[in-house]
Scaffold this active site. Structure first.
Site, PDB file in Angstrom:
ATOM      1  N   GLU A 164      -3.489  -0.731  -4.888  1.00 23.01           N
ATOM      2  CA  GLU A 164      -3.433  -1.620  -3.733  1.00 23.01           C
ATOM      3  C   GLU A 164      -4.200  -2.893  -4.093  1.00 23.01           C
ATOM      4  O   GLU A 164      -5.216  -2.830  -4.757  1.00 23.01           O
ATOM      5  CB  GLU A 164      -4.085  -0.992  -2.491  1.00 23.01           C
ATOM      6  N   TYR A 186      -1.422  -8.035 -12.662  1.00 22.05           N
ATOM      7  CA  TYR A 186      -0.704  -6.762 -12.560  1.00 22.05           C
ATOM      8  C   TYR A 186       0.773  -6.934 -12.902  1.00 22.05           C
ATOM      9  O   TYR A 186       1.362  -6.087 -13.575  1.00 22.05           O
ATOM     10  CB  TYR A 186      -0.873  -6.157 -11.165  1.00 22.05           C
TER      11      TYR A 186
END
Length: 172
Positions: free
Chosen positions: A116, A128
């Site tokens: 998250e 990411y």
């Protein structure tokens, strides 16, 4: 596993297993890095799990970053990655992610990893995405400090192939 050394600045970065002895530095770094830092008890709990991967990034013997990743059956959950604010954009998080992927056998793309992240954290999202994570939804009002949603991201064989059709629906 191996110790990874990366030179992002003039001083090499060493990645190794996080230990209980690191916790005073970890807690201090957490307080500098996050509006709602993890507690000491949370780190102790994660370090006590034999199936997790907990990493420390050191430069000149000082802890400049850390990562906590837990395993749930066949899925890895990247729970915490922190870099000292004065060390950001110097390859610390990249080195931690590289080492994590190596340790869990994910270099071939077979490992499933979820995390998250705050939608407002554009730098982390870009990082990411460079590692093959893709957005798969939101957790509403996830962050306690301001009620911000969390963007749920996954790295799977499908996301690495550019598809979103096979992202697991796993409750963590």
């Amino acid at each position: 596993m191996s110790t990874q050394t990366v030179t992002a600045t003039s001083t090499p970065l060493k990645i190794r297993r996080l230990t209980y002895a690191d916790l005073p530095q970890v807690i201090a770094l957490e307080r500098r890095a996050f509006p709602t830092p993890w507690s000491l008890a949370m780190f102790v709990l994660e370090l006590s799990k034999s199936s997790g991967v907990c990493l420390a990034a050191l430069r000149d013997g000082e802890l400049v970053g850390h990562m906590i990743c837990s395993r749930y059956d066949t899925v890895w959950h990247l729970m915490n990655i922190a870099v000292d604010p004065v060390q950001r954009r110097q390859g610390v998080a990249t080195a931690l992610l590289n080492e994590l992927i190596e340790r869990i056998g994910g270099a071939d793309g077979s490992a499933q990893i979820t995390l998250e992240v705050r939608p407002s954290n554009k730098g982390a999202i870009a990082l990411y995405e460079r590692f093959g994570f893709r957005s798969a939804g939101r957790r509403r009002r996830y962050y306690q400090d301001n009620g911000e949603d969390a963007l749920v991201m996954w790295r799977t064989p499908a996301t690495l192939a550019g598809r979103l059709d096979d992202i697991p629906n796993v409750a963590l």
